[in-house]
Motif scaffolding. Sequence first.
Motif, mmCIF file in Angstrom:
data_model
loop_
_atom_site.group_PDB
_atom_site.id
_atom_site.type_symbol
_atom_site.label_atom_id
_atom_site.label_comp_id
_atom_site.label_asym_id
_atom_site.label_seq_id
_atom_site.Cartn_x
_atom_site.Cartn_y
_atom_site.Cartn_z
ATOM 1 N N ILE A 1 80.117 53.088 12.592
ATOM 2 C CA ILE A 1 79.513 52.231 13.616
ATOM 3 C C ILE A 1 80.421 51.064 13.985
ATOM 4 N N TYR A 2 81.418 50.773 13.130
ATOM 5 C CA TYR A 2 82.374 49.707 13.423
ATOM 6 C C TYR A 2 83.683 50.237 14.014
ATOM 7 N N LEU A 3 83.752 51.541 14.265
ATOM 8 C CA LEU A 3 84.971 52.090 14.859
ATOM 9 C C LEU A 3 85.041 51.716 16.340
ATOM 10 N N PRO A 4 86.249 51.671 16.909
ATOM 11 C CA PRO A 4 86.393 51.268 18.317
ATOM 12 C C PRO A 4 85.781 52.289 19.279
ATOM 13 N N MET A 5 85.508 51.834 20.492
ATOM 14 C CA MET A 5 84.824 52.667 21.483
ATOM 15 C C MET A 5 85.600 53.939 21.803
ATOM 16 N N ARG A 6 86.938 53.882 21.771
ATOM 17 C CA ARG A 6 87.730 55.070 22.116
ATOM 18 C C ARG A 6 87.428 56.224 21.163
ATOM 19 N N PHE A 7 87.059 55.900 19.919
ATOM 20 C CA PHE A 7 86.703 56.954 18.964
ATOM 21 C C PHE A 7 85.435 57.664 19.423
ATOM 22 N N PHE A 8 84.437 56.900 19.857
ATOM 23 C CA PHE A 8 83.173 57.498 20.293
ATOM 24 C C PHE A 8 83.333 58.234 21.615
ATOM 25 N N ASP A 9 84.263 57.764 22.440
ATOM 26 C CA ASP A 9 84.507 58.441 23.712
ATOM 27 C C ASP A 9 85.060 59.847 23.496
ATOM 28 N N ASN A 10 85.727 60.061 22.362
ATOM 29 C CA ASN A 10 86.380 61.348 22.099
ATOM 30 C C ASN A 10 85.676 62.195 21.044
ATOM 31 N N THR A 11 84.510 61.741 20.561
ATOM 32 C CA THR A 11 83.825 62.456 19.480
ATOM 33 C C THR A 11 82.357 62.667 19.832
ATOM 34 N N LYS A 12 81.873 63.877 19.618
ATOM 35 C CA LYS A 12 80.460 64.169 19.888
ATOM 36 C C LYS A 12 79.571 63.440 18.887
ATOM 37 N N SER A 13 78.447 62.945 19.374
ATOM 38 C CA SER A 13 77.517 62.244 18.482
ATOM 39 C C SER A 13 76.955 63.191 17.432
ATOM 40 N N GLY A 14 76.699 64.449 17.826
ATOM 41 C CA GLY A 14 76.179 65.419 16.864
ATOM 42 C C GLY A 14 77.164 65.711 15.748
ATOM 43 N N GLU A 15 78.474 65.692 16.083
ATOM 44 C CA GLU A 15 79.505 65.892 15.063
ATOM 45 C C GLU A 15 79.479 64.749 14.056
ATOM 46 N N LEU A 16 79.276 63.537 14.548
ATOM 47 C CA LEU A 16 79.216 62.380 13.651
ATOM 48 C C LEU A 16 77.977 62.448 12.769
ATOM 49 N N VAL A 17 76.865 62.911 13.327
ATOM 50 C CA VAL A 17 75.642 63.083 12.529
ATOM 51 C C VAL A 17 75.898 64.060 11.393
ATOM 52 N N SER A 18 76.589 65.155 11.705
ATOM 53 C CA SER A 18 76.908 66.159 10.690
ATOM 54 C C SER A 18 77.790 65.569 9.601
ATOM 55 N N ARG A 19 78.773 64.757 10.000
ATOM 56 C CA ARG A 19 79.684 64.162 9.007
ATOM 57 C C ARG A 19 78.936 63.190 8.110
ATOM 58 N N ILE A 20 78.037 62.428 8.678
ATOM 59 C CA ILE A 20 77.308 61.437 7.887
ATOM 60 C C ILE A 20 76.328 62.121 6.935
ATOM 61 N N MET A 21 75.623 63.129 7.424
ATOM 62 C CA MET A 21 74.526 63.717 6.648
ATOM 63 C C MET A 21 74.965 64.862 5.732
ATOM 64 N N HIS A 22 75.977 65.643 6.141
ATOM 65 C CA HIS A 22 76.280 66.874 5.401
ATOM 66 C C HIS A 22 77.572 66.832 4.586
ATOM 67 N N ASP A 23 78.596 66.148 5.091
ATOM 68 C CA ASP A 23 79.897 66.194 4.407
ATOM 69 C C ASP A 23 79.840 65.634 2.988
ATOM 70 N N VAL A 24 78.930 64.698 2.746
ATOM 71 C CA VAL A 24 78.897 64.037 1.438
ATOM 72 C C VAL A 24 78.020 64.758 0.419
ATOM 73 N N GLU A 25 77.281 65.763 0.856
ATOM 74 C CA GLU A 25 76.312 66.391 -0.049
ATOM 75 C C GLU A 25 76.966 67.040 -1.266
ATOM 76 N N GLY A 26 78.160 67.587 -1.076
ATOM 77 C CA GLY A 26 78.813 68.295 -2.177
ATOM 78 C C GLY A 26 79.189 67.406 -3.348
ATOM 79 N N VAL A 27 79.253 66.064 -3.134
ATOM 80 C CA VAL A 27 79.688 65.179 -4.221
ATOM 81 C C VAL A 27 78.682 65.124 -5.367
ATOM 82 N N ARG A 28 77.474 65.653 -5.138
ATOM 83 C CA ARG A 28 76.501 65.661 -6.238
ATOM 84 C C ARG A 28 77.044 66.437 -7.435
ATOM 85 N N ASN A 29 77.984 67.344 -7.164
ATOM 86 C CA ASN A 29 78.550 68.142 -8.253
ATOM 87 C C ASN A 29 79.610 67.384 -9.051
#
Length: 586
Positions: free
Chosen positions: A113-141
Amino acid sequence: MSKNNSGKKKASLGTVRYAFKSIIWPRRNLVLLGLVLIIINRLSGLVLPGASKYLMDEVIAKGDTQLLKWILIAVGGAVALQAVTSFFLTRLLSVEAQHLISQLRSKVQRHIIYLPMRFFDNTKSGELVSRIMHDVEGVRNLVGTGLVQLFGGVLTAVISLILLLNINALMTLYTLLPLIFFGFISLKAFGYIRPIFRERGKINADVTGRLTESLGGIRVIKGFNAENQEIRVFESGVDRIFQNVKKSLTSTSLVTSSATLLLGLAGVGIMGLGGSMILDGKMTVGDFFAFTLYLGFLVAPIVQMSNIGSQITEAFAGLDRMEEILTREKEDEDPRRTQSLDKVDGALAFKNVSFHYDEGHEVLSEVNFEAPAGSVTALVGSSGSGKTTIAGLAASFLQPKQGAVTIDGHDLAQVTLDSYRSRLGVVLQDDFLYEGTIRENIMFARPEATETEVLAAVDAAHVKEFTDRFDNGLETLIGERGVKLSGGQRQRVAIARALLADPKILLLDEATSNLDTESELFIQESLAQLMKGRTTLVIAHRLSTIRQADQILVIENGRIAERGTHDELIKKEGRYFQLYTYQARI
């Protein structure tokens, strides 16, 4: 080719270091407790096969009932200890793993949320949702039972190997050959699987991003009868996920199948070898029985470790993707931003400002103008001329490629964002509203605002004019993106939100674009009062809304073509005159 490989190796080592330093080490006491519990758990599990030798050779063969009693007590106690340690392992480590996931999600979201606007201009919001919610799940192991079970598996296998060598070295060495071969296959398989898991994260993000966009634009999809097209696009994405999963399943099934085959062949050989030794009197039935059970304790953890290895591989793949985000520089980390504004009068100036999104395609070229404190500056021009880019620069969403934007004489590029944006109010073309009540959306800029201040903003933006017709008034739920309100109603809520912020600098980008004639008259009356004492930058295609501006800048092809008041520009009969008379005819 070698450069790429070394880059991948460095990234992987960096991920391992990050995992140890940031995830495992801060929880070292908990992980250490888990290791103690797993040691007790696995040692308790070895009591049963050890007791079986004495059961066969002493109790059954010699009828020692007294020893039977002690064997039962020892095995029963060991089973109880296993159950208790298993409970606490799951309770302590699994809960902490879920806690870690929640912390990492917050960390990634906070960074994004603190990244510059150019990052959001080039990245899908759904992709960011996936990174926030799913990429970290594996660390439980890493913190959960996975890493500890891996250690427990190694421990059990080592102890079992020592005991097997003690019982019969020849049979043990015969068993090790297929196990070594199995370990080699597993290592190769995991090296193949990790890139697949990384790729799966990217595919999931792409598919989630497109799905989020589709659901958000459902009216457009239905309006163009494009449901089947979106179904095909989504099915294609789902198939890409399936093909990726199929690859990983093929690798893991190869590991499992090779384990079954190799260990099965080892079992056949042991039966033959052990049977011959018993017949020759070189081995007792109890020893053979204990050897078989200990072999199970050697093999089971190795097979289990292959599954845990797959989980930990997935965890590191997720951490790799997480690190890609966390290593991006936040917009407030610019070392030039050292000046904090204690007071803002609102004098805004553009000095030889040039800007481009892509190299060689200039959007603004040598733009110069001053907006004195408390003045109203209007930007007009054809679509794509650069008006919104000027607003983005004034809001510090963008940084000039050349020249400077100043506030009260301070270069905005050197001013801390918090000290500037806390004095900024923005109403953009995209009058974005959150799902919730009208009141919650208005108070978004100032959650601590008093009821009197809220009602003043509501009255000033003429929000009350339509909320009085709703049963729940300001407590009316407006749906996702304010879908239950008309365009004009959404715009007025957005303006009320900006007014409640009580900014020194106000940016209005097409702020009256969605208003009908009656609503526009209401808004113009309130804005005329509320702009007093605020430096206001207005962008409008409807030129009738900016006649009272202190200065009007006509932007064409990224340059200021004309400047002056409404009357002055009409007298010039230049570009502004053309735009104004054209709209007047319409």
